[in-house]
Design an enzyme around this catalytic site. Structure first.
Site, mmCIF file in Angstrom:
data_model
loop_
_atom_site.group_PDB
_atom_site.id
_atom_site.type_symbol
_atom_site.label_atom_id
_atom_site.label_comp_id
_atom_site.label_asym_id
_atom_site.label_seq_id
_atom_site.Cartn_x
_atom_site.Cartn_y
_atom_site.Cartn_z
ATOM 1 N N GLU A 28 -4.726 2.137 -4.378
ATOM 2 C CA GLU A 28 -3.274 2.280 -4.320
ATOM 3 C C GLU A 28 -2.632 1.038 -3.721
ATOM 4 O O GLU A 28 -1.509 1.073 -3.246
ATOM 5 C CB GLU A 28 -2.877 3.515 -3.508
ATOM 6 C CG GLU A 28 -3.183 3.458 -2.027
ATOM 7 C CD GLU A 28 -4.578 3.950 -1.659
ATOM 8 O OE1 GLU A 28 -4.784 4.250 -0.487
ATOM 9 O OE2 GLU A 28 -5.463 4.034 -2.552
ATOM 10 N N ASP A 70 0.854 -1.194 0.000
ATOM 11 C CA ASP A 70 0.000 0.000 0.000
ATOM 12 C C ASP A 70 0.889 1.244 0.000
ATOM 13 O O ASP A 70 1.823 1.352 0.815
ATOM 14 C CB ASP A 70 -0.907 0.009 1.231
ATOM 15 C CG ASP A 70 -1.900 1.174 1.183
ATOM 16 O OD1 ASP A 70 -2.973 0.981 0.604
ATOM 17 O OD2 ASP A 70 -1.574 2.259 1.720
ATOM 18 N N ILE A 71 0.634 2.160 -0.950
ATOM 19 C CA ILE A 71 1.418 3.394 -1.022
ATOM 20 C C ILE A 71 1.034 4.292 0.145
ATOM 21 O O ILE A 71 -0.153 4.581 0.359
ATOM 22 C CB ILE A 71 1.186 4.115 -2.362
ATOM 23 C CG1 ILE A 71 1.606 3.213 -3.531
ATOM 24 C CG2 ILE A 71 1.964 5.436 -2.404
ATOM 25 C CD1 ILE A 71 1.300 3.792 -4.889
#
Length: 397
Positions: A307, A264-265
């Site tokens: 994301e 996950d960004i």
């Protein structure tokens, strides 16, 4: 096709790569067809040698139709050329694509010219017998023009040489003026028809192969679009799930283990809010490129959510997955992303879990474990890799 293309290839708005593929397919087809023709020629010529030429050489007789020792020489020449041609074709097919095309331009026309010219001389000898006509040579002429694809003006050059040999044989050996004139007139008609026919055959095959290549490319693109995320070019969730399921069958049989990495960004919403969604899309694309580079051909990756990314590593231990995740994390951390005159640096958090059993039974459980590990990484300050607690004892330091 509505018209014949002589000095130009059919204008079908092709790219250079497409044109190269079309020409390559034509070359491959020509080699296969020429090889078949040569095999047939060897069989037919050997039969002539065994049942006509050799018996005449042993016991000359004026009652034998083909009663000249030159027949034996010419038939033997055809057998020799055919054998050498088959060997050269086998060698040529092992060449690179560029050399293969060059060999096709030289070898196929040369073989066609030699064999047809030899048949033209044999036809000339046939003229020495009253009543004999040019049907054998014309038949071979038609076969070559219909089977071998030669583009104009190459076909003109190849067939002109053998046709001139045919005319020479008529003049030298045919002493009946009426038959001489008849055969010359018929020969010219067939020659012109063969140039037109062979040109049309080349153009038709060129167009057909082109359509097949374009259709294959369209199908490939459609299949790719149906199985990949349009932005990141990673597998979409459906295709990812299908491929993982197939691999899990092998895992179930071999009792091997595999791993999931959920990524996950960090603070991606902030990126979108500050720089805009187009810049956010560039960030997603850059991260996906880093993932693709690291998993190479052994793993599978998908854009799992907005994301979020999910990696499946086939027959990979938790230790190996941890090392891979660290490499990806460090490259993302050190990557300066240039987008719309902005320079952006981001980080990402990782959760890892084992995928031990068959896909349908363990995937949901394993993805939940990876998700819990991911959120633990977020809670601990982000930009780190966390292994699911039930798998942690497998890590060796």
């Amino acid at each position: 096709m509505n018209k014949l293309y002589f000095l130009k290839k059919p204008n079908l708005n092709l790219t250079k790569d497409q044109i190269a593929n079309v020409v390559h397919d034509i070359n491959v087809t020509n080699f296969a067809r020429m090889k078949l023709i040569l095999i047939i020629f060897i069989i037919v010529e050997i039969l002539f040698i065994l049942f006509n030429d050799i018996p005449y050489l042993i016991t000359p007789s004026s009652n034998v139709i083909w009663n000249d020792s030159k027949y034996f020489i010419l038939h033997s020449f055809n057998v020799l050329v055919s054998f050498i041609g088959i060997i050269l074709i086998k060698i040529s097919t092992k060449c690179s694509k560029n050399k293969f095309g060059l060999m096709n331009k030289l070898l196929i026309p040369t073989l066609a010219t030699l064999i047809l010219s030899s048949m033209a001389i044999i036809n000339g000898l046939d003229q020495a017998k009253p009543g004999n006509v040019s049907s054998v040579f014309i038949a071979n002429f038609i076969i070559f023009s219909a089977v071998i694809m030669l583009r104009f003006p190459l076909n003109l050059a190849v067939y002109s040489i053998s046709f001139l040999a045919y005319l020479g044989g008529l003049v030298i050996f045919q002493h009946d003026t009426h038959l001489l004139i008849t055969n010359i007139i018929n020969g010219f008609i067939f020659f012109l028809a063969i140039i037109l026919i062979s040109t049309e055959i080349y153009n038709s095959n060129y167009e057909k192969i082109t359509q097949n290549i374009i259709l294959q490319e369209i199908n490939t693109k459609l299949n790719y679009m149906s199985s990949h995320d349009p932005l990141t070019e990673l597998l979409n969730r459906r295709s990812f799930s299908n491929q993982v399921s197939e691999k899990m069958i092998l895992i179930d049989e071999s009792k091997e283990i595999s791993t999931l990495i959920l990524i996950d960004i960090d603070h991606f919403k902030h990126v979108n809010d500050k720089f805009g969604h187009p810049v956010g899309d560039i960030v997603l694309k850059k991260v996906s490129n880093i993932i693709i580079k690291h998993i190479k051909t052994t793993g599978l990756a998908t854009r799992w959510g907005g994301e979020e990314f999910l990696i499946f590593l086939f027959q990979t231990s938790i230790n190996e997955a941890h090392a891979l995740a660290e490499n990806i994390r460090l490259e993302i951390q050190n990557k300066v992303i240039e987008a719309d005159k902005f320079q952006i640096q981001i980080t990402a958090s990782f959760g890892i879990s084992l995928l031990k059993d068959n896909f349908s039974n363990s995937f949901d459980t394993s993805i939940k474990a990876a998700d819990v590990a991911l959120y633990k990484a977020k809670d601990q300050g982000r930009n780190q890799v966390v292994i699911a607690s039930e798998d942690y004892e497998r890590v060796l330091y």
